[in-house]
Design a protein around this motif. Structure first.
Motif, PDB file in Angstrom:
ATOM      1  N   GLY A   8       0.817  -1.207   0.000  1.00 51.21           N
ATOM      2  CA  GLY A   8       0.000   0.000   0.000  1.00 51.21           C
ATOM      3  C   GLY A   8       0.851   1.258   0.000  1.00 51.21           C
ATOM      4  N   ALA A   9       1.911   1.259   0.808  1.00 50.14           N
ATOM      5  CA  ALA A   9       2.806   2.418   0.861  1.00 50.14           C
ATOM      6  C   ALA A   9       3.476   2.652  -0.484  1.00 50.14           C
ATOM      7  CB  ALA A   9       3.856   2.209   1.947  1.00 50.14           C
ATOM      8  N   MET A  10       3.878   1.573  -1.153  1.00 50.42           N
ATOM      9  CA  MET A  10       4.511   1.701  -2.459  1.00 50.42           C
ATOM     10  C   MET A  10       3.538   2.245  -3.504  1.00 50.42           C
ATOM     11  SD  MET A  10       6.675  -1.866  -2.308  1.00 50.42           S
ATOM     12  CE  MET A  10       7.365  -1.811  -3.938  1.00 50.42           C
ATOM     13  N   LEU A  11       2.270   1.861  -3.380  1.00 50.05           N
ATOM     14  CA  LEU A  11       1.256   2.351  -4.322  1.00 50.05           C
ATOM     15  C   LEU A  11       0.869   3.800  -4.038  1.00 50.05           C
ATOM     16  CD1 LEU A  11      -0.935  -0.865  -4.405  1.00 50.05           C
ATOM     17  CD2 LEU A  11       0.315   0.103  -6.352  1.00 50.05           C
ATOM     18  N   ILE A  12       0.896   4.176  -2.768  1.00 49.98           N
ATOM     19  CA  ILE A  12       0.538   5.543  -2.380  1.00 49.98           C
ATOM     20  C   ILE A  12       1.649   6.527  -2.731  1.00 49.98           C
ATOM     21  CG2 ILE A  12       0.148   7.050  -0.381  1.00 49.98           C
ATOM     22  CD1 ILE A  12      -1.353   4.649   0.906  1.00 49.98           C
ATOM     23  N   ASP A  13       2.898   6.123  -2.455  1.00 45.74           N
ATOM     24  CA  ASP A  13       4.033   7.027  -2.675  1.00 45.74           C
ATOM     25  C   ASP A  13       5.177   6.247  -3.309  1.00 45.74           C
ATOM     26  OD1 ASP A  13       6.039   8.904  -2.642  1.00 45.74           O
ATOM     27  OD2 ASP A  13       5.956   9.279  -0.473  1.00 45.74           O
ATOM     28  N   SER A  14       5.335   6.375  -4.607  1.00 40.59           N
ATOM     29  CA  SER A  14       6.342   5.596  -5.330  1.00 40.59           C
ATOM     30  C   SER A  14       7.773   5.974  -4.943  1.00 40.59           C
ATOM     31  CB  SER A  14       6.154   5.730  -6.843  1.00 40.59           C
ATOM     32  OG  SER A  14       6.331   7.066  -7.241  1.00 40.59           O
ATOM     33  N   ILE A  62       9.722   3.207  -2.991  1.00 47.82           N
ATOM     34  CA  ILE A  62       9.965   1.906  -3.603  1.00 47.82           C
ATOM     35  C   ILE A  62      11.438   1.510  -3.547  1.00 47.82           C
ATOM     36  CG2 ILE A  62       9.857   0.605  -5.770  1.00 47.82           C
ATOM     37  CD1 ILE A  62       7.265   2.160  -6.383  1.00 47.82           C
ATOM     38  N   ALA A  63      12.335   2.448  -3.794  1.00 52.13           N
ATOM     39  CA  ALA A  63      13.768   2.137  -3.788  1.00 52.13           C
ATOM     40  C   ALA A  63      14.208   1.592  -2.431  1.00 52.13           C
ATOM     41  CB  ALA A  63      14.577   3.375  -4.155  1.00 52.13           C
ATOM     42  N   ASP A  64      13.677   2.138  -1.360  1.00 54.92           N
ATOM     43  CA  ASP A  64      14.031   1.651  -0.024  1.00 54.92           C
ATOM     44  C   ASP A  64      13.542   0.228   0.196  1.00 54.92           C
ATOM     45  OD1 ASP A  64      15.160   4.117   0.573  1.00 54.92           O
ATOM     46  OD2 ASP A  64      13.327   4.892   1.472  1.00 54.92           O
ATOM     47  N   VAL A  65      12.333  -0.057  -0.242  1.00 55.12           N
ATOM     48  CA  VAL A  65      11.742  -1.380  -0.032  1.00 55.12           C
ATOM     49  C   VAL A  65      12.450  -2.430  -0.875  1.00 55.12           C
ATOM     50  CG1 VAL A  65       9.642  -2.748  -0.315  1.00 55.12           C
ATOM     51  CG2 VAL A  65       9.501  -0.433   0.621  1.00 55.12           C
ATOM     52  N   ILE A  66      12.772  -2.107  -2.110  1.00 54.04           N
ATOM     53  CA  ILE A  66      13.417  -3.065  -3.004  1.00 54.04           C
ATOM     54  C   ILE A  66      14.784  -3.480  -2.473  1.00 54.04           C
ATOM     55  CG2 ILE A  66      14.497  -3.236  -5.293  1.00 54.04           C
ATOM     56  CD1 ILE A  66      11.933  -2.124  -6.442  1.00 54.04           C
ATOM     57  N   GLY A  67      15.427  -2.622  -1.723  1.00 52.55           N
ATOM     58  CA  GLY A  67      16.695  -2.974  -1.104  1.00 52.55           C
ATOM     59  C   GLY A  67      16.556  -3.946   0.056  1.00 52.55           C
ATOM     60  N   ILE A  68      15.347  -4.142   0.530  1.00 54.09           N
ATOM     61  CA  ILE A  68      15.101  -4.983   1.703  1.00 54.09           C
ATOM     62  C   ILE A  68      14.458  -6.313   1.330  1.00 54.09           C
ATOM     63  CG2 ILE A  68      13.810  -5.138   3.881  1.00 54.09           C
ATOM     64  CD1 ILE A  68      13.993  -2.038   4.016  1.00 54.09           C
ATOM     65  N   LEU A  69      13.493  -6.280   0.408  1.00 53.23           N
ATOM     66  CA  LEU A  69      12.672  -7.461   0.128  1.00 53.23           C
ATOM     67  C   LEU A  69      12.940  -8.086  -1.229  1.00 53.23           C
ATOM     68  CD1 LEU A  69       9.139  -6.313   1.372  1.00 53.23           C
ATOM     69  CD2 LEU A  69      10.713  -7.903   2.486  1.00 53.23           C
ATOM     70  N   HIS A  70      12.778  -9.410  -1.268  1.00 54.35           N
ATOM     71  CA  HIS A  70      12.739 -10.170  -2.513  1.00 54.35           C
ATOM     72  C   HIS A  70      11.283 -10.599  -2.707  1.00 54.35           C
ATOM     73  CE1 HIS A  70      16.942 -10.746  -1.200  1.00 54.35           C
ATOM     74  NE2 HIS A  70      17.187 -10.621  -2.493  1.00 54.35           N
ATOM     75  N   PRO A  71      10.872 -10.836  -3.940  1.00 53.19           N
ATOM     76  CA  PRO A  71       9.476 -11.253  -4.156  1.00 53.19           C
ATOM     77  C   PRO A  71       9.070 -12.481  -3.345  1.00 53.19           C
ATOM     78  CG  PRO A  71      10.486 -10.648  -6.240  1.00 53.19           C
ATOM     79  CD  PRO A  71      11.584 -10.631  -5.210  1.00 53.19           C
ATOM     80  N   THR A  76      -3.663   0.872   4.392  1.00 48.73           N
ATOM     81  CA  THR A  76      -2.310   1.249   4.773  1.00 48.73           C
ATOM     82  C   THR A  76      -2.366   2.476   5.660  1.00 48.73           C
ATOM     83  OG1 THR A  76      -1.445   0.342   2.731  1.00 48.73           O
ATOM     84  CG2 THR A  76      -0.033   1.909   3.894  1.00 48.73           C
ATOM     85  N   PRO A  77      -1.847   2.359   6.897  1.00 56.11           N
ATOM     86  CA  PRO A  77      -1.953   3.474   7.830  1.00 56.11           C
ATOM     87  C   PRO A  77      -1.218   4.724   7.368  1.00 56.11           C
ATOM     88  CG  PRO A  77      -0.606   1.707   8.758  1.00 56.11           C
ATOM     89  CD  PRO A  77      -1.172   1.211   7.468  1.00 56.11           C
ATOM     90  N   THR A  78      -0.033   4.545   6.773  1.00 59.86           N
ATOM     91  CA  THR A  78       0.736   5.673   6.281  1.00 59.86           C
ATOM     92  C   THR A  78       1.806   5.168   5.322  1.00 59.86           C
ATOM     93  OG1 THR A  78       2.199   7.507   6.904  1.00 59.86           O
ATOM     94  CG2 THR A  78       2.284   5.547   8.290  1.00 59.86           C
ATOM     95  N   ALA A  79       2.221   6.022   4.422  1.00 58.71           N
ATOM     96  CA  ALA A  79       3.305   5.661   3.506  1.00 58.71           C
ATOM     97  C   ALA A  79       4.655   6.061   4.097  1.00 58.71           C
ATOM     98  CB  ALA A  79       3.097   6.342   2.157  1.00 58.71           C
ATOM     99  N   ALA A  80       4.650   6.479   5.366  1.00 56.08           N
ATOM    100  CA  ALA A  80       5.853   7.000   5.992  1.00 56.08           C
ATOM    101  C   ALA A  80       6.805   5.930   6.519  1.00 56.08           C
ATOM    102  CB  ALA A  80       5.474   7.942   7.125  1.00 56.08           C
ATOM    103  N   HIS A  81       6.366   4.690   6.689  1.00 57.35           N
ATOM    104  CA  HIS A  81       7.210   3.675   7.305  1.00 57.35           C
ATOM    105  C   HIS A  81       7.340   2.389   6.488  1.00 57.35           C
ATOM    106  CE1 HIS A  81       6.954   6.246  10.793  1.00 57.35           C
ATOM    107  NE2 HIS A  81       5.642   6.162  10.752  1.00 57.35           N
TER     108      HIS A  81
END
Length: 164
Positions: free
Chosen positions: A22-28, A31-40, A95-100
């Motif tokens: 939800g955060a990735m969809l709300i605020d693109s 995305i760069a931060d998340v992609i560095g952490i998660l694999h599909p 999604t509560p917020t796109a901040a975290h």
């Protein structure tokens, strides 16, 4: 005891999975931060994994990422389902917020690590009961599996002791 085993759920946090998407969809921009952490494959729910893979692919090709373009890309990839549109909208609503997003991604990654650890433990147990190899070879194979998890690897490249 059998009921306890049957009622066990693999480690997961669907709320964290949904919040990171939800955060990735709300605020693109996040995305760069998340992609560095998660694999599909860190996602437990298949539908969440497919949405993440779609966003991941779009990000790698520097495409615009928003709910409309993600849904269109899901159709192109053949992972669009009857409820995809409603589910993507639901992800943004809950999604509560796109901040975290990095915090949510950390929760998803930790649950995936626990699932991988459980799978490695099951593989180790199976190897022990098969009795193939010497105890020191079995111990070494077990150590390699655990060490691979510690290093952040998936451990898929390791061979079963019986084939070694």
């Amino acid at each position: 005891m059998d009921e306890e085993l049957l009622s066990r759920q693999p480690p997961q946090s669907l709320e964290a999975e949904q919040s990171v998407l939800g955060a990735m969809l709300i605020d693109s921009r996040c995305i760069a931060d998340v992609i560095g952490i998660l694999h599909p494959e860190d996602f437990y729910l298949k539908q969440n994994q497919e949405i993440y893979e779609t966003i991941y692919s779009m990000f790698n090709f520097s495409q615009t990422i928003d709910p409309i373009t993600v849904l269109d890309a899901m159709k192109e990839r053949g992972v669009w389902q009857e409820n995809s549109r409603d589910y993507v909208l639901q992800l943004m609503e809950i999604t509560p917020t796109a901040a975290h997003p990095a915090r949510y991604a950390g929760i998803v990654r930790d649950k995936a690590l626990l699932r991988s650890l459980a799978a490695a433990a099951a593989d180790i147990g199976e190897t022990v009961y098969e009795g193939v190899g010497t105890p020191s070879e079995i111990l070494e194979a077990a150590e390699k599996k655990i060490f691979a998890l510690r290093k952040g690897e998936r451990g898929d490249s390791l061979e079963h002791i019986g084939t070694v």
